[in-house]
Design a protein around this motif. Sequence first.
Motif, mmCIF file in Angstrom:
data_model
loop_
_atom_site.group_PDB
_atom_site.id
_atom_site.type_symbol
_atom_site.label_atom_id
_atom_site.label_comp_id
_atom_site.label_asym_id
_atom_site.label_seq_id
_atom_site.Cartn_x
_atom_site.Cartn_y
_atom_site.Cartn_z
ATOM 1 N N ALA A 37 27.976 22.224 14.359
ATOM 2 C CA ALA A 37 28.464 21.173 15.249
ATOM 3 C C ALA A 37 29.992 21.091 15.175
ATOM 4 O O ALA A 37 30.565 21.158 14.099
ATOM 5 N N THR A 56 18.543 17.860 14.022
ATOM 6 C CA THR A 56 19.910 17.975 14.529
ATOM 7 C C THR A 56 20.548 19.207 13.912
ATOM 8 O O THR A 56 19.989 19.834 13.023
ATOM 9 N N SER A 57 21.732 19.508 14.385
ATOM 10 C CA SER A 57 22.416 20.677 13.839
ATOM 11 C C SER A 57 23.455 20.253 12.798
ATOM 12 O O SER A 57 24.270 21.042 12.383
ATOM 13 N N ASP A 58 23.399 18.994 12.379
ATOM 14 C CA ASP A 58 24.389 18.495 11.416
ATOM 15 C C ASP A 58 24.403 19.326 10.134
ATOM 16 O O ASP A 58 25.445 19.525 9.524
ATOM 17 N N VAL A 105 17.542 17.747 20.565
ATOM 18 C CA VAL A 105 17.314 19.042 19.903
ATOM 19 C C VAL A 105 15.930 18.989 19.272
ATOM 20 O O VAL A 105 15.649 18.138 18.430
ATOM 21 N N ASP A 136 26.016 24.170 20.184
ATOM 22 C CA ASP A 136 27.229 23.364 19.987
ATOM 23 C C ASP A 136 28.305 23.656 21.021
ATOM 24 O O ASP A 136 29.419 23.134 20.923
ATOM 25 N N SER A 190 23.539 22.480 9.926
ATOM 26 C CA SER A 190 23.771 23.908 10.153
ATOM 27 C C SER A 190 25.241 24.271 10.076
ATOM 28 O O SER A 190 25.598 25.444 10.050
ATOM 29 N N LYS A 240 22.178 15.096 20.390
ATOM 30 C CA LYS A 240 21.574 15.278 19.072
ATOM 31 C C LYS A 240 20.073 14.975 19.085
ATOM 32 O O LYS A 240 19.269 15.708 18.513
#
Lengths: 290, 290
Positions: B9, B2-4, A265, A253, B6, A262
């Motif tokens: 972000a 995605t890192s949404d 990843v 991030d 985690s 996005k």
Amino acid sequence: MTSDTSGKAPATGYFTEDNSVEVVNARIGGNVDARLATVLACLVKHLHTFAQEIELTQEEWELGIGFLTRTGQICTRERQEFILLSDTLGLSMLVDAINNRRPNGATENTVLGPFHVEGAPVRAMGERITLDGKGDSCLFLGRVLDLDGNPVEGARIDVWSDNADGYYDVQQPNIQPKWNNRGVFVTGPDGHYSFIGIKPVSYPIPDDGPVGKMLDQLGRHPYRPAHMHYIVQAQGYQKLVTHTFVGDDPYLDSDTVFGVKKTLVAPFEPAADGDILWRSDFDFVLARFE
Amino acid sequence: MTSDTSGKAPATGYFTEDNSVEVVNARIGGNVDARLATVLACLVKHLHTFAQEIELTQEEWELGIGFLTRTGQICTRERQEFILLSDTLGLSMLVDAINNRRPNGATENTVLGPFHVEGAPVRAMGERITLDGKGDSCLFLGRVLDLDGNPVEGARIDVWSDNADGYYDVQQPNIQPKWNNRGVFVTGPDGHYSFIGIKPVSYPIPDDGPVGKMLDQLGRHPYRPAHMHYIVQAQGYQKLVTHTFVGDDPYLDSDTVFGVKKTLVAPFEPAADGDILWRSDFDFVLARFE
């Protein structure tokens, strides 16, 4: 005494704080490259608006001149500090985005970076690209597809990454074997690709120059999250320059060059298949030329 | 993937063409110099808006990187190509204007230029500053006044110009006498000043580098109209850095560094007084500190 009566003053008059953009841009000659004139006029507009908006002081102007001078002077054949500056200010990614707009579903572009080398060896599918024996082995695999989900045959996949110490082979020509963690793969009729590399590691961009100092003064770190580089090309399709990123990277991030998207990843999952510790599945979807 | 989920972000999400300014500026740390953060954030905004507005191509970006690199690399202790760039894009004059706003009636500022030297000899009123015997002799005279028209006593007037060949002494250390066309004069109770120099001549800025090439490609000439430089300082008054310009100069309306202001165009009239061929009357009006 003024030149108002001489008829020589340009229509915009002499330079003032209020008309500075118009006066500077009115000087552009008539018989010049039209695109160059447009770009420069736009640059002048934003440069002046910037200085006006923050009321740039004389001392800050001097700091800026000094910074740009040092940035130019540290550049060598091996080091391009102005590209680092562009990267860390997000300009490189913005130019990449502007020039690589693609339909939904097509794999997105990201920055090429400074470490691509033409001429990497073409390898057989499934072959290993890691030559220094370092790092966690990882199986990379997936397909090259068109937007309708059909396999693309004859796609050329050029891949490269850093080694387990965070350096590309070209950064350590006396330490790493040539072409370490690099290779080219060409898809067959099923569009499949696979190769064995390492799970890449995050690394700092060169931070011992003016750009590193700038990042430090802005409270920013110089790290890029771990990623594998790809150039995927096939006849009739737009060239794809991209990375896949390791999904659990702590810098995901806060990539210092803003390269993460996005959709790029990728999963990196434990494999435990002989000496292969990880596997990463990723399909590349190419858009045709418009 | 995605890192949404985690939670890592940033609020602004990953970099896109639409949110590029916000994402880059959100990276600035909390514990940094507030002014630096403001200036950089404003710079990023205008840099990105510029690239968006003209849809900068990858090739143009590369040309820009190359231009900035060459501009830095031609700089030496004697040559400052980034200042030339700032000058020719009007940025230097704009910064000068922003930082030297004065009440109506006060003499206006203009750029210092690169050829001022501290320590010029203090001379008696009326003395000659031209030491190489070249050029059309000219009597410069006038008064230093406050905004109410009262004479300013003890004002220090530092003057310098090029010689008849268009070069400052520091550009020709082996050809011109030291302090040629330079001197310092201090006013008495009547505020009067006078000295004998030459009617200055127009000259090109150094145009054999990247900036000269840029001017050429923009259809612009590299000339500055003829001018005499002044720094006027007196206790309690704002420092005045300015020129007077020769009113009939062909480059008056196209100064390549945009230094001309209407109020700084001075009369140069025939004198025919012994070897004195010209005279130029000009009063300097100083503003008090606010």
